[in-house]
Write a protein that holds these residues in place. Structure first.
Motif, PDB file in Angstrom:
ATOM      1  N   GLY A 159       0.806  -1.214   0.000  1.00  0.00           N
ATOM      2  CA  GLY A 159       0.000   0.000   0.000  1.00  0.00           C
ATOM      3  C   GLY A 159       0.836   1.259   0.000  1.00  0.00           C
ATOM      4  O   GLY A 159       0.358   2.340   0.372  1.00  0.00           O
ATOM      5  N   VAL A 160       2.080   1.141  -0.425  1.00  0.00           N
ATOM      6  CA  VAL A 160       3.024   2.269  -0.484  1.00  0.00           C
ATOM      7  C   VAL A 160       3.407   2.475  -1.937  1.00  0.00           C
ATOM      8  O   VAL A 160       3.617   1.505  -2.672  1.00  0.00           O
ATOM      9  CB  VAL A 160       4.281   1.948   0.357  1.00  0.00           C
ATOM     10  CG1 VAL A 160       5.350   3.015   0.182  1.00  0.00           C
ATOM     11  CG2 VAL A 160       3.909   1.778   1.821  1.00  0.00           C
ATOM     12  N   SER A 161       3.495   3.724  -2.385  1.00  0.00           N
ATOM     13  CA  SER A 161       3.868   3.973  -3.776  1.00  0.00           C
ATOM     14  C   SER A 161       5.289   3.495  -4.035  1.00  0.00           C
ATOM     15  O   SER A 161       6.135   3.468  -3.127  1.00  0.00           O
ATOM     16  CB  SER A 161       3.758   5.466  -4.108  1.00  0.00           C
ATOM     17  OG  SER A 161       4.812   6.198  -3.503  1.00  0.00           O
ATOM     18  N   LEU A 162       5.548   3.109  -5.262  1.00  0.00           N
ATOM     19  CA  LEU A 162       6.891   2.674  -5.628  1.00  0.00           C
ATOM     20  C   LEU A 162       7.896   3.790  -5.383  1.00  0.00           C
ATOM     21  O   LEU A 162       9.004   3.547  -4.884  1.00  0.00           O
ATOM     22  CB  LEU A 162       6.914   2.238  -7.094  1.00  0.00           C
ATOM     23  CG  LEU A 162       8.250   1.731  -7.634  1.00  0.00           C
ATOM     24  CD1 LEU A 162       8.723   0.503  -6.880  1.00  0.00           C
ATOM     25  CD2 LEU A 162       8.155   1.428  -9.134  1.00  0.00           C
ATOM     26  N   ARG A 163       7.530   5.016  -5.703  1.00  0.00           N
ATOM     27  CA  ARG A 163       8.437   6.146  -5.478  1.00  0.00           C
ATOM     28  C   ARG A 163       8.823   6.255  -4.015  1.00  0.00           C
ATOM     29  O   ARG A 163      10.013   6.407  -3.673  1.00  0.00           O
ATOM     30  CB  ARG A 163       7.786   7.451  -5.933  1.00  0.00           C
ATOM     31  CG  ARG A 163       8.681   8.673  -5.756  1.00  0.00           C
ATOM     32  CD  ARG A 163       7.893   9.969  -5.728  1.00  0.00           C
ATOM     33  NE  ARG A 163       7.039  10.054  -4.535  1.00  0.00           N
ATOM     34  CZ  ARG A 163       6.332  11.127  -4.208  1.00  0.00           C
ATOM     35  NH1 ARG A 163       6.352  12.209  -4.969  1.00  0.00           N
ATOM     36  NH2 ARG A 163       5.583  11.132  -3.113  1.00  0.00           N
ATOM     37  N   ASP A 164       7.850   6.183  -3.125  1.00  0.00           N
ATOM     38  CA  ASP A 164       8.145   6.334  -1.706  1.00  0.00           C
ATOM     39  C   ASP A 164       8.965   5.164  -1.178  1.00  0.00           C
ATOM     40  O   ASP A 164       9.847   5.345  -0.329  1.00  0.00           O
ATOM     41  CB  ASP A 164       6.849   6.468  -0.902  1.00  0.00           C
ATOM     42  CG  ASP A 164       6.177   7.818  -1.094  1.00  0.00           C
ATOM     43  OD1 ASP A 164       6.767   8.696  -1.763  1.00  0.00           O
ATOM     44  OD2 ASP A 164       5.057   7.995  -0.578  1.00  0.00           O
TER      45      ASP A 164
END
Length: 281
Positions: A159-164
Protein backbone atom coordinates in the motif's frame (compact mmCIF):
# COMPACT_ATOMS: atom_id res chain seq x y z
CA UNK A 1 10.69 -20.20 -5.43
CA UNK A 2 13.22 -20.60 -8.23
CA UNK A 3 15.55 -17.69 -8.92
CA UNK A 4 16.44 -14.48 -7.13
CA UNK A 5 18.42 -11.38 -8.07
CA UNK A 6 19.84 -9.33 -5.18
CA UNK A 7 20.96 -5.77 -5.90
CA UNK A 8 23.02 -4.03 -3.22
CA UNK A 9 23.45 -0.40 -2.19
CA UNK A 10 26.17 1.86 -3.53
CA UNK A 11 24.94 5.35 -4.31
CA UNK A 12 24.41 6.91 -7.73
CA UNK A 13 27.58 5.17 -8.90
CA UNK A 14 26.12 1.86 -7.74
CA UNK A 15 22.96 2.31 -9.79
CA UNK A 16 24.98 2.91 -12.94
CA UNK A 17 27.43 0.11 -12.17
CA UNK A 18 24.73 -2.51 -11.53
CA UNK A 19 22.97 -1.62 -14.77
CA UNK A 20 26.35 -1.91 -16.47
CA UNK A 21 26.93 -5.37 -14.98
CA UNK A 22 23.58 -6.56 -16.33
CA UNK A 23 24.39 -5.09 -19.74
CA UNK A 24 27.76 -6.83 -19.69
CA UNK A 25 26.05 -10.17 -19.08
CA UNK A 26 23.72 -9.34 -21.98
CA UNK A 27 26.72 -8.61 -24.20
CA UNK A 28 28.00 -12.13 -23.60
CA UNK A 29 24.66 -13.95 -23.56
CA UNK A 30 21.46 -11.99 -24.31
CA UNK A 31 19.18 -14.91 -23.46
CA UNK A 32 20.87 -15.35 -20.09
CA UNK A 33 20.39 -11.68 -19.28
CA UNK A 34 16.71 -11.98 -20.17
CA UNK A 35 16.34 -14.89 -17.75
CA UNK A 36 18.07 -12.95 -14.98
CA UNK A 37 15.85 -9.92 -15.52
CA UNK A 38 12.85 -12.27 -15.27
CA UNK A 39 13.99 -13.65 -11.88
CA UNK A 40 11.17 -14.88 -9.66
CA UNK A 41 12.27 -12.48 -6.91
CA UNK A 42 14.20 -9.21 -7.02
CA UNK A 43 15.58 -7.76 -3.78
CA UNK A 44 16.88 -4.19 -3.98
CA UNK A 45 18.54 -2.17 -1.23
CA UNK A 46 19.24 1.56 -1.48
CA UNK A 47 20.79 2.03 -4.96
CA UNK A 48 19.66 -1.51 -5.68
CA UNK A 49 16.06 -0.53 -5.03
CA UNK A 50 16.25 1.97 -7.91
CA UNK A 51 17.78 -0.66 -10.17
CA UNK A 52 15.14 -3.19 -9.14
CA UNK A 53 12.38 -0.73 -10.04
CA UNK A 54 14.00 0.08 -13.37
CA UNK A 55 14.72 -3.45 -14.60
CA UNK A 56 11.21 -4.67 -13.71
CA UNK A 57 9.56 -1.70 -15.45
CA UNK A 58 9.52 -3.23 -18.93
CA UNK A 59 11.90 -0.56 -20.27
CA UNK A 60 14.70 -2.21 -22.31
CA UNK A 61 17.97 -2.67 -20.43
CA UNK A 62 19.89 -0.89 -23.18
CA UNK A 63 17.75 2.21 -22.68
CA UNK A 64 18.31 2.16 -18.92
CA UNK A 65 22.04 1.85 -19.47
CA UNK A 66 22.13 4.61 -22.10
CA UNK A 67 20.49 7.00 -19.63
CA UNK A 68 23.49 6.56 -17.33
CA UNK A 69 25.81 7.82 -20.05
CA UNK A 70 23.91 11.04 -20.68
CA UNK A 71 25.22 14.18 -19.01
CA UNK A 72 21.74 15.48 -18.25
CA UNK A 73 20.27 14.04 -15.07
CA UNK A 74 17.81 14.83 -12.31
CA UNK A 75 20.22 13.46 -9.69
CA UNK A 76 21.20 15.95 -6.99
CA UNK A 77 24.86 16.87 -6.63
CA UNK A 78 25.76 16.57 -2.98
CA UNK A 79 29.17 17.20 -1.44
CA UNK A 80 29.81 14.24 0.86
CA UNK A 81 32.73 14.03 3.26
CA UNK A 82 32.61 10.25 3.61
CA UNK A 83 35.26 10.18 6.34
CA UNK A 84 33.30 12.66 8.46
CA UNK A 85 30.00 10.90 7.76
CA UNK A 86 31.29 7.56 9.01
CA UNK A 87 32.93 9.29 11.98
CA UNK A 88 29.48 10.69 12.85
CA UNK A 89 27.99 7.20 12.49
CA UNK A 90 30.70 5.78 14.71
CA UNK A 91 30.09 8.40 17.37
CA UNK A 92 26.37 7.67 17.66
CA UNK A 93 26.97 3.91 17.59
CA UNK A 94 29.72 3.90 20.20
CA UNK A 95 29.07 1.13 22.73
CA UNK A 96 25.96 -0.20 20.98
CA UNK A 97 25.76 -3.94 20.36
CA UNK A 98 22.03 -4.41 19.71
CA UNK A 99 21.29 -4.05 15.96
CA UNK A 100 17.84 -2.55 16.51
CA UNK A 101 19.23 0.07 18.88
CA UNK A 102 21.97 0.84 16.37
CA UNK A 103 19.37 1.41 13.67
CA UNK A 104 17.35 3.60 16.05
CA UNK A 105 20.39 5.78 16.71
CA UNK A 106 21.14 6.15 13.02
CA UNK A 107 17.49 7.00 12.48
CA UNK A 108 17.72 9.71 15.14
CA UNK A 109 20.81 11.10 13.40
CA UNK A 110 18.87 11.18 10.14
CA UNK A 111 15.86 12.91 11.70
CA UNK A 112 18.09 15.62 13.17
CA UNK A 113 20.21 16.25 10.08
CA UNK A 114 19.87 19.26 7.81
CA UNK A 115 19.39 18.05 4.24
CA UNK A 116 17.62 19.04 1.05
CA UNK A 117 13.86 19.47 1.29
CA UNK A 118 11.97 16.16 1.13
CA UNK A 119 10.02 17.28 -1.95
CA UNK A 120 13.26 18.01 -3.82
CA UNK A 121 14.62 14.58 -3.01
CA UNK A 122 11.35 12.86 -3.96
CA UNK A 123 11.42 14.60 -7.33
CA UNK A 124 14.89 13.18 -7.99
CA UNK A 125 13.73 9.69 -7.03
CA UNK A 126 10.64 10.03 -9.22
CA UNK A 127 12.89 10.83 -12.18
CA UNK A 128 14.69 7.51 -11.67
CA UNK A 129 11.47 5.59 -12.26
CA UNK A 130 10.51 5.13 -15.92
CA UNK A 131 7.27 3.50 -14.73
CA UNK A 132 5.69 4.77 -11.53
CA UNK A 133 3.63 1.70 -10.63
CA UNK A 134 4.86 -1.44 -8.94
CA UNK A 135 5.47 -4.30 -11.36
CA UNK A 136 3.26 -7.36 -11.12
CA UNK A 137 6.19 -9.31 -9.69
CA UNK A 138 7.83 -10.17 -6.39
CA UNK A 139 10.03 -7.13 -5.73
CA UNK A 140 11.19 -6.47 -2.17
CA UNK A 141 12.68 -3.14 -1.09
CA UNK A 142 13.89 -2.91 2.53
CA UNK A 143 13.99 0.28 4.58
CA UNK A 144 14.32 1.03 8.30
CA UNK A 145 11.86 2.82 10.59
CA UNK A 146 13.83 5.85 11.80
CA UNK A 147 12.24 5.87 15.26
CA UNK A 148 11.84 2.20 16.13
CA UNK A 149 14.77 0.77 14.20
CA UNK A 150 12.50 -1.96 12.88
CA UNK A 151 12.99 -3.18 9.32
CA UNK A 152 10.20 -2.77 6.75
CA UNK A 153 10.23 -4.65 3.47
CA UNK A 154 8.06 -2.82 0.96
CA UNK A 155 6.37 -4.74 -1.83
CA UNK A 156 3.58 -4.09 -4.29
CA UNK A 157 1.15 -5.30 -1.61
CA UNK A 158 2.33 -2.82 1.04
CA UNK A 159 0.00 0.00 0.00
CA UNK A 160 3.02 2.27 -0.48
CA UNK A 161 3.87 3.97 -3.78
CA UNK A 162 6.89 2.67 -5.63
CA UNK A 163 8.44 6.15 -5.48
CA UNK A 164 8.14 6.33 -1.71
CA UNK A 165 9.46 2.80 -1.23
CA UNK A 166 12.52 3.50 -3.38
CA UNK A 167 13.08 6.86 -1.70
CA UNK A 168 12.88 5.26 1.74
CA UNK A 169 15.33 2.50 0.80
CA UNK A 170 17.71 5.19 -0.57
CA UNK A 171 17.49 7.65 2.35
CA UNK A 172 21.12 7.66 3.53
CA UNK A 173 21.17 8.97 7.14
CA UNK A 174 22.72 12.41 7.39
CA UNK A 175 22.66 12.93 3.61
CA UNK A 176 19.04 12.60 2.51
CA UNK A 177 15.87 13.30 4.46
CA UNK A 178 13.95 10.42 6.02
CA UNK A 179 10.86 9.51 3.99
CA UNK A 180 7.44 9.95 5.57
CA UNK A 181 5.09 7.06 4.85
CA UNK A 182 1.85 7.20 6.79
CA UNK A 183 2.74 8.32 10.31
CA UNK A 184 6.23 6.80 10.20
CA UNK A 185 9.58 7.98 8.84
CA UNK A 186 12.02 5.65 7.10
CA UNK A 187 15.72 5.63 6.32
CA UNK A 188 18.01 3.64 4.06
CA UNK A 189 17.65 -0.15 3.93
CA UNK A 190 21.44 -0.29 3.96
CA UNK A 191 21.27 0.59 7.66
CA UNK A 192 20.26 -3.05 8.16
CA UNK A 193 22.52 -4.47 5.45
CA UNK A 194 23.89 -3.21 2.16
CA UNK A 195 22.75 -6.45 0.53
CA UNK A 196 19.86 -7.89 2.60
CA UNK A 197 20.47 -11.10 0.68
CA UNK A 198 18.74 -13.16 3.37
CA UNK A 199 15.44 -11.75 2.07
CA UNK A 200 15.92 -14.17 -0.84
CA UNK A 201 15.77 -17.22 1.45
CA UNK A 202 13.86 -20.04 -0.21
CA UNK A 203 15.24 -19.43 -3.69
CA UNK A 204 17.05 -22.23 -5.49
CA UNK A 205 19.66 -19.92 -7.00
CA UNK A 206 20.65 -16.39 -6.07
CA UNK A 207 22.74 -13.85 -7.97
CA UNK A 208 24.06 -11.05 -5.75
CA UNK A 209 25.47 -7.91 -7.37
CA UNK A 210 27.37 -5.60 -5.01
CA UNK A 211 29.40 -2.51 -6.00
CA UNK A 212 32.26 -3.09 -3.56
CA UNK A 213 35.47 -5.09 -3.72
CA UNK A 214 35.10 -8.74 -2.78
CA UNK A 215 35.60 -9.21 0.95
CA UNK A 216 34.90 -5.59 1.86
CA UNK A 217 33.31 -5.56 5.34
CA UNK A 218 29.82 -4.10 5.49
CA UNK A 219 29.26 -1.30 7.98
CA UNK A 220 26.12 -3.17 9.04
CA UNK A 221 25.10 -6.71 8.25
CA UNK A 222 27.32 -9.56 7.11
CA UNK A 223 27.13 -11.00 3.62
CA UNK A 224 28.69 -14.33 4.64
CA UNK A 225 25.97 -14.80 7.25
CA UNK A 226 23.30 -13.85 4.74
CA UNK A 227 24.64 -16.34 2.20
CA UNK A 228 24.66 -19.04 4.89
CA UNK A 229 20.98 -18.25 5.50
CA UNK A 230 20.27 -18.95 1.82
CA UNK A 231 21.42 -22.60 2.04
CA UNK A 232 20.90 -24.87 0.18
CA UNK A 233 20.58 -22.34 -2.64
CA UNK A 234 23.35 -21.98 -5.20
CA UNK A 235 24.81 -18.46 -4.92
CA UNK A 236 27.10 -16.37 -7.09
CA UNK A 237 28.34 -12.92 -6.03
CA UNK A 238 29.47 -10.31 -8.54
CA UNK A 239 31.65 -7.74 -6.79
CA UNK A 240 33.40 -4.65 -8.10
CA UNK A 241 36.95 -4.80 -9.38
CA UNK A 242 39.57 -2.12 -8.79
CA UNK A 243 38.72 -0.33 -12.05
CA UNK A 244 35.13 -0.05 -10.82
CA UNK A 245 36.19 1.32 -7.45
CA UNK A 246 38.33 3.88 -9.25
CA UNK A 247 35.26 4.87 -11.30
CA UNK A 248 33.21 5.34 -8.11
CA UNK A 249 35.77 7.86 -6.88
CA UNK A 250 35.56 9.47 -3.44
CA UNK A 251 31.85 10.37 -3.69
CA UNK A 252 29.63 7.59 -5.01
CA UNK A 253 26.63 9.91 -4.69
CA UNK A 254 27.92 12.30 -7.35
CA UNK A 255 26.10 12.20 -10.71
CA UNK A 256 29.51 12.59 -12.37
CA UNK A 257 30.27 8.96 -11.49
CA UNK A 258 27.45 7.56 -13.61
CA UNK A 259 29.14 7.15 -16.99
CA UNK A 260 32.47 5.75 -15.76
CA UNK A 261 30.72 3.43 -13.30
CA UNK A 262 28.31 2.09 -15.94
CA UNK A 263 31.19 1.33 -18.28
CA UNK A 264 33.26 -0.33 -15.55
CA UNK A 265 30.27 -2.44 -14.54
CA UNK A 266 29.74 -3.57 -18.11
CA UNK A 267 33.27 -5.00 -18.23
CA UNK A 268 32.69 -6.81 -14.93
CA UNK A 269 29.42 -8.27 -16.21
CA UNK A 270 31.09 -9.68 -19.30
CA UNK A 271 33.80 -11.24 -17.13
CA UNK A 272 31.23 -13.00 -14.92
CA UNK A 273 28.91 -14.19 -17.68
CA UNK A 274 30.16 -17.78 -17.75
CA UNK A 275 29.86 -18.17 -13.97
CA UNK A 276 26.38 -16.66 -14.02
CA UNK A 277 25.37 -19.02 -16.83
CA UNK A 278 26.48 -21.96 -14.69
CA UNK A 279 24.42 -20.65 -11.77
CA UNK A 280 21.34 -19.94 -13.85
CA UNK A 281 21.32 -23.30 -15.70
Amino acid sequence: MGSSLVLAGGGVAGIAWELGVLCGIADADPALADRILAADLVVGTSAGSAVAAQITSGVPLDDLYAAQLRAETAEIEVDVDTEKLFADYGAVLNGVSDPTEARRRLGALALAARTVEPAVRLAAIDARLPVKAWPGRDVRLPAVDAESGEVAVFTGDSGVSLRDAVAASCAVPGIWPPVAIGDRSYVDGGVRSMTNADLAAGADRVLIIQPVLEGTPQPWGNLDDEIAALAPARVHVISADQASVDAFGTNALSPATRGPSAQAGRAVGRAHADAVAALWS
